[in-house]
Scaffold this motif. Sequence first.
Motif, PDB file in Angstrom:
ATOM      1  N   PHE A   1       0.845  -1.195   0.000  1.00  0.00           N
ATOM      2  CA  PHE A   1       0.000   0.000   0.000  1.00  0.00           C
ATOM      3  C   PHE A   1       0.883   1.248   0.000  1.00  0.00           C
ATOM      4  N   CYS A   2       0.659   2.122  -0.987  1.00  0.00           N
ATOM      5  CA  CYS A   2       1.467   3.337  -1.113  1.00  0.00           C
ATOM      6  C   CYS A   2       0.595   4.585  -0.988  1.00  0.00           C
ATOM      7  N   VAL A   3       1.109   5.559  -0.261  1.00  0.00           N
ATOM      8  CA  VAL A   3       0.480   6.879  -0.192  1.00  0.00           C
ATOM      9  C   VAL A   3       1.426   7.836  -0.902  1.00  0.00           C
ATOM     10  N   LEU A   4       1.067   8.229  -2.102  1.00  0.00           N
ATOM     11  CA  LEU A   4       1.927   9.078  -2.926  1.00  0.00           C
ATOM     12  C   LEU A   4       1.434  10.525  -2.859  1.00  0.00           C
ATOM     13  N   VAL A   5       2.269  11.390  -2.323  1.00  0.00           N
ATOM     14  CA  VAL A   5       1.894  12.800  -2.148  1.00  0.00           C
ATOM     15  C   VAL A   5       2.156  13.566  -3.442  1.00  0.00           C
ATOM     16  N   LYS A   6       1.149  14.269  -3.904  1.00  0.00           N
ATOM     17  CA  LYS A   6       1.269  15.036  -5.155  1.00  0.00           C
ATOM     18  C   LYS A   6       2.156  16.265  -4.956  1.00  0.00           C
ATOM     19  N   GLU A   7       2.946  16.551  -5.970  1.00  0.00           N
ATOM     20  CA  GLU A   7       3.784  17.752  -5.927  1.00  0.00           C
ATOM     21  C   GLU A   7       2.901  19.005  -5.951  1.00  0.00           C
ATOM     22  N   GLU A   8       1.825  18.922  -6.713  1.00  0.00           N
ATOM     23  CA  GLU A   8       0.877  20.041  -6.809  1.00  0.00           C
ATOM     24  C   GLU A   8      -0.514  19.538  -6.414  1.00  0.00           C
ATOM     25  N   GLN A   9      -1.158  20.245  -5.496  1.00  0.00           N
ATOM     26  CA  GLN A   9      -2.471  19.823  -5.028  1.00  0.00           C
ATOM     27  C   GLN A   9      -3.541  20.125  -6.082  1.00  0.00           C
ATOM     28  N   LYS A  10      -3.949  19.087  -6.750  1.00  0.00           N
ATOM     29  CA  LYS A  10      -5.027  19.210  -7.739  1.00  0.00           C
ATOM     30  C   LYS A  10      -5.540  17.806  -8.035  1.00  0.00           C
ATOM     31  N   TRP A  11      -6.769  17.735  -8.547  1.00  0.00           N
ATOM     32  CA  TRP A  11      -7.364  16.447  -8.876  1.00  0.00           C
ATOM     33  C   TRP A  11      -6.828  15.955 -10.213  1.00  0.00           C
ATOM     34  N   TRP A  12      -6.426  14.694 -10.259  1.00  0.00           N
ATOM     35  CA  TRP A  12      -5.904  14.133 -11.497  1.00  0.00           C
ATOM     36  C   TRP A  12      -7.026  13.568 -12.385  1.00  0.00           C
ATOM     37  N   ASN A  13      -7.964  12.883 -11.746  1.00  0.00           N
ATOM     38  CA  ASN A  13      -9.074  12.223 -12.451  1.00  0.00           C
ATOM     39  C   ASN A  13      -8.666  11.005 -13.272  1.00  0.00           C
ATOM     40  N   LYS A  14      -7.389  10.736 -13.326  1.00  0.00           N
ATOM     41  CA  LYS A  14      -6.893   9.491 -13.916  1.00  0.00           C
ATOM     42  C   LYS A  14      -5.503   9.226 -13.354  1.00  0.00           C
ATOM     43  N   LEU A  15      -5.084   7.988 -13.382  1.00  0.00           N
ATOM     44  CA  LEU A  15      -3.818   7.628 -12.734  1.00  0.00           C
ATOM     45  C   LEU A  15      -2.606   7.862 -13.631  1.00  0.00           C
ATOM     46  N   LEU A  16      -2.738   7.548 -14.900  1.00  0.00           N
ATOM     47  CA  LEU A  16      -1.572   7.552 -15.784  1.00  0.00           C
ATOM     48  C   LEU A  16      -1.541   8.762 -16.718  1.00  0.00           C
ATOM     49  N   ARG A  17      -0.354   9.117 -17.115  1.00  0.00           N
ATOM     50  CA  ARG A  17      -0.140  10.225 -18.047  1.00  0.00           C
ATOM     51  C   ARG A  17      -0.449   9.790 -19.480  1.00  0.00           C
ATOM     52  N   GLY A  18      -0.875  10.729 -20.273  1.00  0.00           N
ATOM     53  CA  GLY A  18      -1.151  10.416 -21.675  1.00  0.00           C
ATOM     54  C   GLY A  18      -2.603  10.013 -21.896  1.00  0.00           C
TER      55      GLY A  18
END
Length: 211
Positions: free
Chosen positions: A76-93
Amino acid sequence: MSRHPEVKWAERLDKVYLTIQLPDAKDVKVDVQPDGTFTFSGNAGSSNNLYELKLTLHDKINKEESKINIGVRSIFCVLVKEEQKWWNKLLRGDEKTPHYIKVDWDKWVDEDEDGGDVDLGGMDFSNFGGMEGMGGMGGLGGMGGMGGLGGMGGMGGLGGMGGLGGMEGLGGMGGLGGMGGEGMEDDLEESDDEEEVEKPPQSTESEKPTA
């Protein structure tokens, strides 16, 4: 050839929850880079199969603040975002999300909801900041050995207290029945009396033959 473990994810404004479903994983190695590159490898299964992941996350990660828990059934990982904003998806692209990546509905909240942080239930975490030593943490997979606690079932040995059943030896007190032996002495005395009754009378002086 390596396989892909199942991955579940959910997010909050400031973090991403990532769960890798791989029970009894061994030789676990996990890493995340500030640019959002997430890698995982570990062995599991009766055939000790190799499982690997390489994900390019939607945005950058604060590695120093991110943390991980390697458990018996999952990582289990808790990954802290560099910028606080909603991604709405996990992966780039814009590529289609792989079939082994799924939404973690147990932890999911919508952007317009105030779901708060996930209850981590007292999990012990390590920081990704010290990732150089993380490979060794794969040994934590050995926590599966905690199943050995089942050995506590050996406490059933207390059943050995049944040995108190040895108190049946007290049944030897039945030997007190031997006190019935007093009756036996009475019987012996009675038999002696009977023997004495059956003895022929002694000859008297007058009955002695003359010379």
